[in-house]
Design an enzyme around this catalytic site. Structure first.
Site, PDB file in Angstrom:
ATOM      1  N   HIS A 122       0.825  -1.155   0.093  1.00 56.57           N
ATOM      2  CA  HIS A 122       0.018   0.008  -0.036  1.00 56.57           C
ATOM      3  C   HIS A 122       1.016   1.290   0.049  1.00 56.57           C
ATOM      4  CE1 HIS A 122       0.927   0.745   4.364  1.00 56.57           C
ATOM      5  NE2 HIS A 122       0.789  -0.621   4.455  1.00 56.57           N
ATOM      6  N   ASP A 123       0.343   2.104  -0.757  1.00 52.40           N
ATOM      7  CA  ASP A 123       0.870   3.576  -0.817  1.00 52.40           C
ATOM      8  C   ASP A 123       2.382   3.443  -1.521  1.00 52.40           C
ATOM      9  OD1 ASP A 123      -1.052   4.824   0.823  1.00 52.40           O
ATOM     10  OD2 ASP A 123      -0.421   3.443   2.206  1.00 52.40           O
ATOM     11  N   GLY A 140       4.793  -1.405   2.143  1.00 50.15           N
ATOM     12  CA  GLY A 140       4.219  -0.231   2.253  1.00 50.15           C
ATOM     13  C   GLY A 140       5.074   1.209   1.956  1.00 50.15           C
TER      14      GLY A 140
END
Length: 269
Positions: A122-123, A140
């Site tokens: 994520h991100d 992430g």
């Protein structure tokens, strides 16, 4: 080529499909998914969330794209995942959207290759022309520049930055930022020189490579601090933009320190 959807695929009526999309058996596509022109899902591909996939990207069986982030802080916020054009995503690859704590989006560039069972957390922001070999574990909030190659079994720790044209050796544990054009290896990873093979393959001139090597030796010499050496190199190579890419990368800083050769003391954070 006309759009083709296998009768055993499950496509939400709200999903947006471009021209010439090919969807094989046992694929599932959620309501907020956008597939660009010519996207091909071979079979058993699961795409969920607010996910956009660029034209001509090809995804192989058992890839899981856009499902909720593997982050205990995620509370169902409507974050996104964007994948560029002309990517190849092989078997078992996983990619997650962003979170509120990281800007709400995960971004993958164009012409990237993700080999089997690699992961984009994520991100993260992945540049163009990037290769993740088998079983690469990208946590992430990682930033990966353009033309980066990450070899098999490598782990990229949260928040690390990988500069353009870097090469990461197989099985490396990357805990610190990797400079543009750098080559790292081992676990924990250390800087092992410049990515000379990659530089030659991508058409950098002999003179450019020579100057990069000279700057590298000065930048990671034993004398002074890294900050002092950065300014010394900046003055000596004022007219060399490639070297200033490295210097700007170091100056920009991040949540991690800079990966250095084994015989150089850890830099200031």
């Amino acid at each position: 080529m006309s759009t083709s959807i296998h009768p055993m695929a499950i496509i939400d009526p709200s999903a947006k499909l471009g021209a010439g999309v090919q969807i094989g058996p046992f694929c599932t596509v959620g309501p907020d998914v956008v597939l660009g022109d010519g996207v091909e899902l071979i079979s058993h591909v699961a795409i969920a969330g607010r996910t956009t996939i660029g034209p001509r990207t090809k995804i192989y069986p058992f890839a899981s794209i856009g499902h909720p982030p593997q982050d205990l802080k995620y509370k169902g916020e409507l974050s996104i995942l964007t994948i560029g054009a002309d990517c190849v995503i092989r078997e078992g690859v996983t990619m997650n959207p962003g979170t509120e704590g990281g800007g709400m989006k995960t971004v993958v560039g164009d012409r990237c290759l993700f080999l089997a069972n690699s992961h984009v957390g994520h991100d993260s922001v992945i540049g163009n022309n990037v290769i993740f070999s088998n079983n690469v574990m990208c946590a992430g909030h990682v930033t990966v520049g353009d033309f980066v190659i990450v070899s098999g079994g490598t782990g990229l720790q949260q928040f690390v930055r990988i500069g353009d044209h870097a090469f990461i050796g197989g099985g490396a544990g990357v805990l610190l930022d990797v400079i543009p054009f750098g080559m790292v290896r081992d676990n924990p990873a250390h800087l092992a020189g410049l990515n000379l093979v990659g530089l030659k393959r991508r058409g950098f001139s002999r003179e450019q490579i020579h100057e990069l090597r000279r700057a590298y030796r000065l930048l990671f010499a034993d004398e002074g601090t890294l900050s002092e050496r950065v300014e010394d190199v900046a003055g000596e190579f004022a007219e060399h933009p490639l070297i200033h890419e490295i210097l700007d990368f170091i100056r920009a800083g991040g949540d991690r320190g800079i990966c250095v050769p084994r015989d150089v003391n850890a830099p200031e954070r």
